[in-house]
Design a protein around this motif. Structure first.
Motif, PDB file in Angstrom:
ATOM      1  N   ILE B 152       0.802  -1.222   0.000  1.00  0.00           N
ATOM      2  CA  ILE B 152       0.000   0.000   0.000  1.00  0.00           C
ATOM      3  C   ILE B 152       0.835   1.272   0.000  1.00  0.00           C
ATOM      4  CG2 ILE B 152      -2.086  -1.046   0.972  1.00  0.00           C
ATOM      5  CD1 ILE B 152      -1.342   0.202   3.674  1.00  0.00           C
ATOM      6  N   CYS B 315      -7.504   2.569  10.575  1.00  0.00           N
ATOM      7  CA  CYS B 315      -6.290   2.357   9.766  1.00  0.00           C
ATOM      8  C   CYS B 315      -5.892   3.613   8.996  1.00  0.00           C
ATOM      9  CB  CYS B 315      -6.525   1.210   8.790  1.00  0.00           C
ATOM     10  SG  CYS B 315      -5.161   0.939   7.641  1.00  0.00           S
ATOM     11  N   ARG B 317      -3.281   3.422   6.761  1.00  0.00           N
ATOM     12  CA  ARG B 317      -2.608   2.941   5.545  1.00  0.00           C
ATOM     13  C   ARG B 317      -1.098   3.179   5.574  1.00  0.00           C
ATOM     14  NH1 ARG B 317      -7.337   1.598   5.620  1.00  0.00           N
ATOM     15  NH2 ARG B 317      -8.885   2.007   4.002  1.00  0.00           N
ATOM     16  N   ALA B 320       2.786  -0.690   7.960  1.00  0.00           N
ATOM     17  CA  ALA B 320       3.662  -1.355   8.937  1.00  0.00           C
ATOM     18  C   ALA B 320       3.263  -2.810   9.143  1.00  0.00           C
ATOM     19  CB  ALA B 320       3.637  -0.607  10.271  1.00  0.00           C
ATOM     20  N   MET B 344      -3.703  -5.900   7.047  1.00  0.00           N
ATOM     21  CA  MET B 344      -4.820  -4.946   6.978  1.00  0.00           C
ATOM     22  C   MET B 344      -5.768  -5.314   5.843  1.00  0.00           C
ATOM     23  SD  MET B 344      -4.343  -2.874   4.108  1.00  0.00           S
ATOM     24  CE  MET B 344      -5.122  -1.313   4.451  1.00  0.00           C
ATOM     25  N   ILE B 379      -4.592  -1.442  16.043  1.00  0.00           N
ATOM     26  CA  ILE B 379      -5.729  -2.206  15.530  1.00  0.00           C
ATOM     27  C   ILE B 379      -5.489  -3.686  15.823  1.00  0.00           C
ATOM     28  CG2 ILE B 379      -7.018  -2.833  13.441  1.00  0.00           C
ATOM     29  CD1 ILE B 379      -6.174  -0.064  12.318  1.00  0.00           C
ATOM     30  N   LEU B 381      -5.485  -6.646  14.707  1.00  0.00           N
ATOM     31  CA  LEU B 381      -5.642  -7.351  13.436  1.00  0.00           C
ATOM     32  C   LEU B 381      -5.847  -8.866  13.594  1.00  0.00           C
ATOM     33  CD1 LEU B 381      -2.936  -5.199  11.723  1.00  0.00           C
ATOM     34  CD2 LEU B 381      -5.279  -5.339  10.867  1.00  0.00           C
TER      35      LEU B 381
HETATM   36  S1  SF4 Z   1      -3.608  -1.763   9.999  1.00  0.00           S
HETATM   37 FE1  SF4 Z   1      -1.598  -1.806   9.010  1.00  0.00          FE
HETATM   38  S2  SF4 Z   1      -1.679  -0.163   7.502  1.00  0.00           S
HETATM   39 FE2  SF4 Z   1      -3.369   0.180   8.927  1.00  0.00          FE
HETATM   40  S3  SF4 Z   1      -2.564   1.574  10.463  1.00  0.00           S
HETATM   41 FE3  SF4 Z   1      -2.256  -0.482  11.262  1.00  0.00          FE
HETATM   42  S4  SF4 Z   1      -0.198  -1.076  10.599  1.00  0.00           S
HETATM   43 FE4  SF4 Z   1      -0.806   0.728   9.387  1.00  0.00          FE
END
Ligand code: SF4
Lengths: 235, 478
Positions: B152, B315, B317, B320, B344, B379, B381
């Motif tokens: 990205i 996010c 973008r 990382a 992401m 986040i 994830l």
């Molecule tokens: S999800 Fe990935 S791209 Fe989005 S802010 Fe967190 S590290 Fe950055």
């Protein structure tokens, strides 16, 4: 596409509200959010954005140099023409400069440099060197803030290969938030304040990491950024 | 049939692992981004505290998203801009085409925009007789290669320098550039020279936005090359293509997130250019666009609010998560077969496109947790990938995939994550690689197939359908 009658606008807003499990926010709720904007309180300013003005000036120079900008200190703004001419000679550049059309720069003693061709206006594709003012210099990352306007066309910041910026010591601030405060004050109007079309925060010359992740300078914007820091405010 | 596919997948995966170009590019990525981010974080003692503040701030925005968007619109209009609300990708494409037609546009220059990728804007514009020219060096490279981005923030990160040299030699003859440049500086310079004129020729400049500022009605882009600034300064019309979750209340709030963005993305303290655009050219201005349009896309985001996936809307973008992801390091971005890749993308893509179509993506994880630990917006994830897996399981969408795993397992035992990554990702590969175009020059997992020919992009959705199409295509061209 504008106004409240736009069905797509209504659909997006309705979908947001439905997902949030509420209807239109109350007038009080709106007022609270408006107040938050009006107060525009800083969140967390890192320590490096604080400190005495003298410290900020030193930090600004160090940070700018760390991103491959060069900094030259002058004691008076009348030294700018000679410094610019010397810079061009040092780097083997054509003896011509496009100035931002501000009185401050245009009224400098350019006649002391007869070899130098001086014009003012927006930049074209042929202009190799520009000289512009800055609105502020921000110490925390060595960033210059530029505001567009009749006296500072944005093209001067991007088209020439070499961008020279004249900034006074008194324009150096610690953190981004300090620069926003100055901008709000300077551009106050009936509605609060307005921003110019473009605010550029510039940190070093143009660069890219798109070839094998190695940083190379001079991608699409200036290949070099030279800062003339003028001592109007002796520490 | 399924056995054949699985076996064939092994060949492809082996080829990907043996693709020296891809692997050397991925190794470089790992060795570059990870230490640079760490050093940037270490240089700023407040970095983790800033991440907390950024998270709180974005949660506050999401809880009040409608109000902040209305405020943004009001201030953008007061400054002379126009806001186009778009519920779907189709709405956004139509809005952009309308503006381009109004401007009489034949060519548009483009700064890097993931939302433009999301709505497959380039192919759409081309089909309507408008030539889009990507100006970000990475985007320009993949536009020439006719490939989708694989990262990205570094869309051409999968390309080695030699591959770029070849591409430029093949495409720049028309500009009188007949020497194959091999030095990075010379390669970059050649792109600079070729693209310079394009900025002047374009009728419309399209950029994305990293932030929208409600307080001022401004859009903000963060770049290093300066291409986004030339793109938006020289043409008469500037279109910002962006999405609803990008709004922040104030300049101070934008500053807070900016402090974690570049550090997380490239390990810079600040990117070279952070640019605020507010309305069009003012009285007396000597340059800048006369018209300023903001195309504001929802495309499934509002439906994520109030669900277990709401956090994904924080996010920014930065990339990382993919820079630190062992799955991404091994298979690269194209394997995800989606616009948004890496961790992401594994969470976002099913949200934007539905879990049926993207059911395999959330499994592209070893659940090692590195993505969450480096995400500037904190986040969760892995947790969200788990949610998607559960949903896919509940809906029965994953059943067919499980069977392939058994066969692949024997080979992937040494790298168990590869089964997760590859088996579930390959499905989407072909569909997405085409970016709305009909043909492909190269397939990252099947270089042998495409070395001598272009590859027609199948329209199908399932692995089976796509595979059949691919086998058909691999036969001598009709
Ligand atoms: S999800 Fe990935 S791209 Fe989005 S802010 Fe967190 S590290 Fe950055």
């Amino acid at each position: 596409m504008t106004g409240t009658a736009d069905p797509k606008r209504a659909a997006v807003l309705a979908s947001i509200r439905q997902s949030l499990g509420r209807g239109e926010p109350s007038r009080d709720a709106r007022r609270e959010l408006d107040d938050r904007i009006r107060r525009h309180k800083p969140n967390l300013i890192p320590k490096r954005g604080r400190g005495s003005h003298a410290e900020q000036v030193e930090r600004f120079v160090a940070m700018a140099e760390s991103v491959a900008a060069s900094v030259e200190r002058l004691t008076r703004d009348t030294d700018v023409p000679a410094a610019l001419a010397a810079y061009l000679r040092r780097h083997n550049l054509p003896m011509a400069v496009m100035l931002a059309p501000t009185d401050w720069l245009c009224d400098l003693p350019w006649d002391t440099q007869p070899m130098l061709t001086v014009n003012s206006g927006r930049a074209g594709d042929d202009d190799v060197v520009s000289l512009t003012p800055a609105f502020a210099g921000i110490a925390e990352t060595g960033t210059l803030m530029m505001t567009s306007g009749a006296a500072h066309p944005t093209t001067l910041n991007f088209l020439p290969d070499h961008h020279v910026v004249a900034v006074r010591r008194s324009q150096i601030v610690g953190a981004y938030e300090d620069a926003w405060d100055r901008l709000r004050k300077e551009r106050k109007n009936g509605r609060g304040f307005d921003l110019p079309r473009t605010v550029n925060m510039i940190t070093g010359p143009s660069r890219t990491g798109d070839i094998e992740l190695t940083i190379h300078l001079g991608a699409h914007g200036p290949r070099s950024l030279h800062i003339l820091l003028i001592d109007d405010d002796p520490a | 049939m399924e056995f054949m596919q699985a076996r064939k997948f092994k060949d492809n995966a082996r080829e990907a692992m043996a693709d020296r170009n891809l692997q050397s590019a991925l190794a470089q990525l790992k060795g570059g981004f990870i230490p640079r981010r760490q050093e940037a974080a270490d240089r700023l003692p407040e970095f983790d505290a800033l991440r907390d503040r950024a998270r709180e701030l974005k949660d506050h925005v999401l809880a009040n998203l409608d109000v902040y968007l209305e405020t943004f619109e009001e201030n953008c209009r007061a400054a002379g801009g126009q806001v186009h609300w778009c519920a779907t990708a189709e709405d956004a494409r139509a809005a952009i085409l309308g503006i381009c037609r109004e401007a009489g546009a034949r060519t548009v220059t483009k700064g890097k925009s993931m939302v433009a990728e999301e709505i497959h804007l380039n192919g759409f514009l081309e089909r309507h007789g408008i030539t889009p020219v990507e100006t970000d060096l990475g985007e320009y490279i993949i536009q020439l290669a006719e490939e989708p981005p694989s990262h990205i923030i570094g869309p051409a990160v999968h390309k080695t320098k030699d591959q770029v040299s070849d591409l430029f030699l093949a495409h720049h003859r028309q500009y009188g550039k007949t020497v194959r440049q091999t030095e990075p500086g010379a390669i970059i310079n050649e792109a600079r020279e070729v693209l310079r004129q394009k900025y002047f020729d374009a009728d419309v400049g399209i950029t994305g936005a990293n932030f929208l500022v409600a307080e001022t009605g401004s859009t903000i882009i963060v770049t290093n090359e300066g291409n986004g600034d030339l793109t938006q300064t020289l043409p008469r019309t500037h279109i910002v293509v962006t999405s609803i979750e990008k709004v922040v209340p104030t300049l101070e709030d934008a500053s807070t997130i900016l402090r974690v963005l570049a550090r997380s993305a490239t390990g810079q303290d600040f990117s070279a250019y952070t640019t605020l655009s507010t309305g069009g050219r003012r009285d007396g201005d000597l340059d800048g666009p006369e018209n300023f349009h903001v195309v504001l896309l929802d495309n499934g985001r509002s439906a994520m609010l109030g669900t277990e996936f709401q956090d994904m809307l924080r996010c920014i973008r930065c990339g990382a998560c993919m820079n630190h992801c062992p799955v991404y390091h091994s298979v690269g971005g194209h394997s995800y077969g989606a616009v948004y890749v890496g961790p992401m993308g594994a969470v976002l893509t099913p949200s934007l496109e539905g879990i049926d179509d993207a059911r395999h993506l959330p499994s592209a994880s070893t659940f090692c947790g590195r993505c969450e630990s480096v995400c500037p917006m904190r986040i969760p994830l892995p947790k969200m990938m788990r949610h998607w897996r559960e949903r896919a399981y509940d809906s029965g969408a994953s059943a067919a995939m499980e069977r392939w795993g058994v066969d692949i397992w024997a080979w992937t035992a040494r790298r168990p994550w590869l089964y997760e990554a590859g088996a579930r990702l390959a499905v989407r590969l072909l569909k997405r690689l085409g970016r709305g175009r009909g043909r492909l020059r190269r397939l990252p997992l099947a270089g042998g197939w495409t070395r001598g020919r272009d590859f027609p992009v199948p329209e199908g959705r399932t692995f089976q359908e796509q595979w059949r199409a691919r086998r058909r295509a691999a036969r001598p061209a009709p």
